[in-house]
Design a protein around this motif. Sequence first.
Motif, PDB file in Angstrom:
ATOM      1  N   SER A 100      -0.411   4.875   4.388  1.00  0.00           N
ATOM      2  CA  SER A 100      -1.704   4.185   4.418  1.00  0.00           C
ATOM      3  C   SER A 100      -1.965   3.472   5.746  1.00  0.00           C
TER       4      SER A 100
ATOM      5  N   ASP B 170      -1.779  10.092 -13.852  1.00  0.00           N
ATOM      6  CA  ASP B 170      -2.303  11.114 -12.940  1.00  0.00           C
ATOM      7  C   ASP B 170      -2.648  12.385 -13.702  1.00  0.00           C
TER       8      ASP B 170
ATOM      9  N   ASP C  61      -5.096   1.083   1.894  1.00  0.00           N
ATOM     10  CA  ASP C  61      -5.074   2.476   1.442  1.00  0.00           C
ATOM     11  C   ASP C  61      -5.967   3.277   2.387  1.00  0.00           C
TER      12      ASP C  61
ATOM     13  N   HIS D 218      -4.038   1.236  -9.531  1.00  0.00           N
ATOM     14  CA  HIS D 218      -3.299   2.485  -9.618  1.00  0.00           C
ATOM     15  C   HIS D 218      -1.995   2.401  -8.834  1.00  0.00           C
ATOM     16  N   PHE D 219      -2.085   1.842  -7.607  1.00  0.00           N
ATOM     17  CA  PHE D 219      -0.888   1.696  -6.772  1.00  0.00           C
ATOM     18  C   PHE D 219       0.149   0.813  -7.470  1.00  0.00           C
TER      19      PHE D 219
ATOM     20  N   HIS E 184      -9.879  -3.759  -7.606  1.00  0.00           N
ATOM     21  CA  HIS E 184     -10.166  -2.359  -7.278  1.00  0.00           C
ATOM     22  C   HIS E 184      -9.250  -1.411  -8.045  1.00  0.00           C
ATOM     23  N   GLU E 185      -9.809  -0.295  -8.437  1.00  0.00           N
ATOM     24  CA  GLU E 185      -9.049   0.720  -9.161  1.00  0.00           C
ATOM     25  C   GLU E 185      -7.875   1.242  -8.330  1.00  0.00           C
ATOM     26  N   ARG E 186      -8.091   1.391  -7.008  1.00  0.00           N
ATOM     27  CA  ARG E 186      -7.022   1.919  -6.156  1.00  0.00           C
ATOM     28  C   ARG E 186      -5.827   0.968  -6.149  1.00  0.00           C
ATOM     29  N   THR E 187      -6.094  -0.329  -6.114  1.00  0.00           N
ATOM     30  CA  THR E 187      -5.005  -1.311  -6.142  1.00  0.00           C
ATOM     31  C   THR E 187      -4.272  -1.225  -7.474  1.00  0.00           C
TER      32      THR E 187
ATOM     33  N   VAL F 172      -8.296  -2.565   1.395  1.00  0.00           N
ATOM     34  CA  VAL F 172      -9.090  -2.424   0.175  1.00  0.00           C
ATOM     35  C   VAL F 172      -9.284  -3.791  -0.478  1.00  0.00           C
TER      36      VAL F 172
ATOM     37  N   GLY G 167       0.830  -1.200   0.000  1.00  0.00           N
ATOM     38  CA  GLY G 167       0.000   0.000   0.000  1.00  0.00           C
ATOM     39  C   GLY G 167       0.859   1.242   0.000  1.00  0.00           C
TER      40      GLY G 167
END
Length: 271
Positions: free
Chosen positions: A51, A262, A223, A247-248, A242-245, A228, A47
Amino acid sequence: MTNTSSSSGTSTPEIHVRDLHKSFGDNDVLRGIDLEIGQGEVVCVIGPSGSGKSTLLRCVNLLEEPTQGQVFVGGTEVTHPDVDIDAVRRRIGMVFQQFNLFPHLSVTENLTLPQRRVLKRGKEEAAEVAAENLERVGLSEKADAYPSSLSGGQQQRVAIARALAMGPEVMLFDEPTSALDPELVGDVLAVMRRLAHEGMTMMVVTHEMSFAREVADRVVFMDGGVIVEDGAPAQVIGNPSHERTRHFLSRLLDPAMADVEDDVEEGEKGL
Ligand SMILES: Nc1ncnc2c1ncn2[C@@H]1O[C@H](COP(=O)(O)OP(=O)(O)O)[C@@H](O)[C@H]1O
Ligand SMILES: [Mg+2]
């Protein structure tokens, strides 16, 4: 390295975190963490910076006091007000990014001192256990050396041996290879891989995705103080839901591309 973990529900998890919250002032760092780690299971925690990964590890061995929620290790509630904190910490080995070896003590003395002070072991027994664990990390020949004469990777392996000499039930690692030159990372990961194969229960905060893929039974993506995503490495790293994963991971694997993404996202939002 077993897959008979949390989901089986047949045995008590070795580590059980229940609705864990931790705030520093009005900064809510952990916002309801639920996590079970079975005996012999290896869980990698990934993460972004900030986080709450370190705070989570530090709550498990009571270096931080949770604001709310419970932590159980080997079935004992370590967050219980009457718990013997020293007894809890003896059951949990911790390895940090910085090795924190005593510079004025030899490698062997770094391993025997905590055994003698905390576990009250005699000189001979402590030396014997030190030797066994130096062998485990492949550093028997450095027994009489001083930390300053060792590479960062060797110092970290000494720190791992020092934790193992205390006979912990679980091992927590907080970015153990982040301070190392790239060519020294492999030896430390090899020691951790062996430990995993020996059946140690391990919780590892790391950015080493190849290690996580190969060695972890599960990968947890954190996050903003929450989990997440939690699943098999092939799923969380290979095919995150997940989008956050996503992206990371893209940022981790290709920082330049993530910046471009970004910019595109910001452009789309009209920023
Ligand atoms: N002892 C502390 N006092 C105040 N704030 C802290 C303390 N420890 C961590 N924090 C804050 O908690 C947040 C999460 O930190 P941390 O758990 O170290 O994240 P990570 O390990 O994922 O980078 C950060 O905003 C950090 O500033
Ligand atoms: Mg951290």
